[in-house]
Design an enzyme around this catalytic site. Structure first.
Site, short mmCIF file in Angstrom:
data_model
loop_
_atom_site.label_atom_id
_atom_site.label_comp_id
_atom_site.label_asym_id
_atom_site.label_seq_id
_atom_site.Cartn_x
_atom_site.Cartn_y
_atom_site.Cartn_z
N LEU A 1 0.83 -1.21 0.00
CA LEU A 1 0.00 0.00 0.00
C LEU A 1 0.86 1.25 0.00
O LEU A 1 0.61 2.19 -0.77
CB LEU A 1 -0.93 -0.01 1.22
CG LEU A 1 -1.79 1.22 1.44
CD1 LEU A 1 -2.70 1.48 0.24
CD2 LEU A 1 -2.61 1.09 2.73
N TYR A 2 1.88 1.29 0.85
CA TYR A 2 2.75 2.46 0.94
C TYR A 2 3.48 2.71 -0.39
O TYR A 2 3.49 3.83 -0.90
CB TYR A 2 3.75 2.27 2.06
CG TYR A 2 4.73 3.41 2.22
CD1 TYR A 2 4.29 4.66 2.66
CD2 TYR A 2 6.08 3.24 1.95
CE1 TYR A 2 5.19 5.71 2.81
CE2 TYR A 2 6.98 4.28 2.11
CZ TYR A 2 6.53 5.51 2.53
OH TYR A 2 7.41 6.55 2.68
N ALA A 3 4.06 1.65 -0.96
CA ALA A 3 4.79 1.80 -2.21
C ALA A 3 3.86 2.23 -3.35
O ALA A 3 4.23 3.05 -4.19
CB ALA A 3 5.51 0.50 -2.57
N SER B 1 1.12 3.99 -3.11
CA SER B 1 0.72 5.38 -2.94
C SER B 1 1.85 6.33 -3.34
O SER B 1 1.61 7.36 -3.98
CB SER B 1 0.30 5.65 -1.49
OG SER B 1 1.40 5.55 -0.60
#
Length: 251
Positions: free
Chosen positions: A159-161, A163
């Protein structure tokens, strides 16, 4: 919180989102040291934000700490307009505010997905849109991403990557759109950096450190120095690009 210094027509002005700690605080201080008046936003830690403002004032510059939650759809544009109004204009926008929620994709809740995308993607877009309307020709827009979006990261970072990868898609066409006005748009991609959220002596540090060519974490000041360069007149011919500051992590 502001100082009493008067802003002159020759003083450059900057907005640094998420500027109360970590890379954001180091960037706000570096820009002030280089002669800019700075507005920084914070969400929870008012005391830390005001401490950064006091240090900005110590450089003889004007500082403003502005409460702003990037997850609020109205907040990013409001912060840009408040910064421009407070300092008289806006020359530099640093999109630094971001959050990371790590975990297996099946365990991520809908609320976590919504908040990460709201802060890391939507807020950056909305701040850029507002800045395009308030920024003088020759301005600078710099976003802070992550080197994790450039190669296969570890499990739990999906999710972080994802975004942060969206910032690449924003940076390049926006650079084309604003280029005729001399406004540059660039993306800084840090590797492992020693912050409160990812300390160099933390439980996950050894693997990150050994994956870099330099065998160490970076410092917030090292990232801030790159942001400051891209914000300077010397970087006027650099736009639409990603600049990696990761100690060779993605080499």
């Amino acid at each position: 919180m502001t100082s009493d210094n008067n802003t002159t027509s020759s003083t450059r002005t900057a907005l640094v989102t998420g500027g109360s700690r970590g890379i954001g605080a180091a960037t706000a201080l570096r820009l002030a040291r280089d002669g800019a008046d700075v507005v920084l936003t914070y969400v929870r830690d008012k005391e830390a934000a005001e401490a950064v403002v006091r240090r900005i004032e110590g450089y003889g510059r004007r500082g403003v700490a502005l409460h702003s939650d990037a997850a609020d759809a109205e907040a990013p544009a409001a912060a840009v307009h408040e910064a421009a109004d407070a300092l008289g204009r806006l020359d530099v926008l640093v999109n630094n505010a971001g959050i990371g929620v790590l975990g297996p994709i099946a365990d991520l809740t809908a609320a976590e997905v919504e908040r990460v995308l709201a802060v890391n993607v939507r807020a950056v877009f909305l701040a850029c849109r507002a800045a395009a309307g308030r920024m003088a020709d020759g301005g600078r827009i710099i976003s802070v991403g992550t080197a994790l979006s450039r190669y296969a990261g570890g499990p739990g970072g999906t999710l972080y990557a994802m975004s942060k990868s969206a910032l690449s898609g924003l940076t390049k066409p926006l650079a084309r759109e604003l280029g005729p006005r001399g406004i540059t748009v660039n993306l800084v991609q840090p590797g492992p950096v020693d912050t409160g959220l990812n300390p160099a002596d933390g439980p996950f540090a050894a693997g990150q450190r050994s994956a870099t060519a330099l065998d160490r974490f970076g410092t917030t000041e090292e990232v801030a120095s790159l942001v400051a360069y891209l914000a300077s007149s010397e970087a006027a011919y650099i736009t639409g690009t990603e600049v990696v500051v990761d100690g060779g992590h993605a080499a």
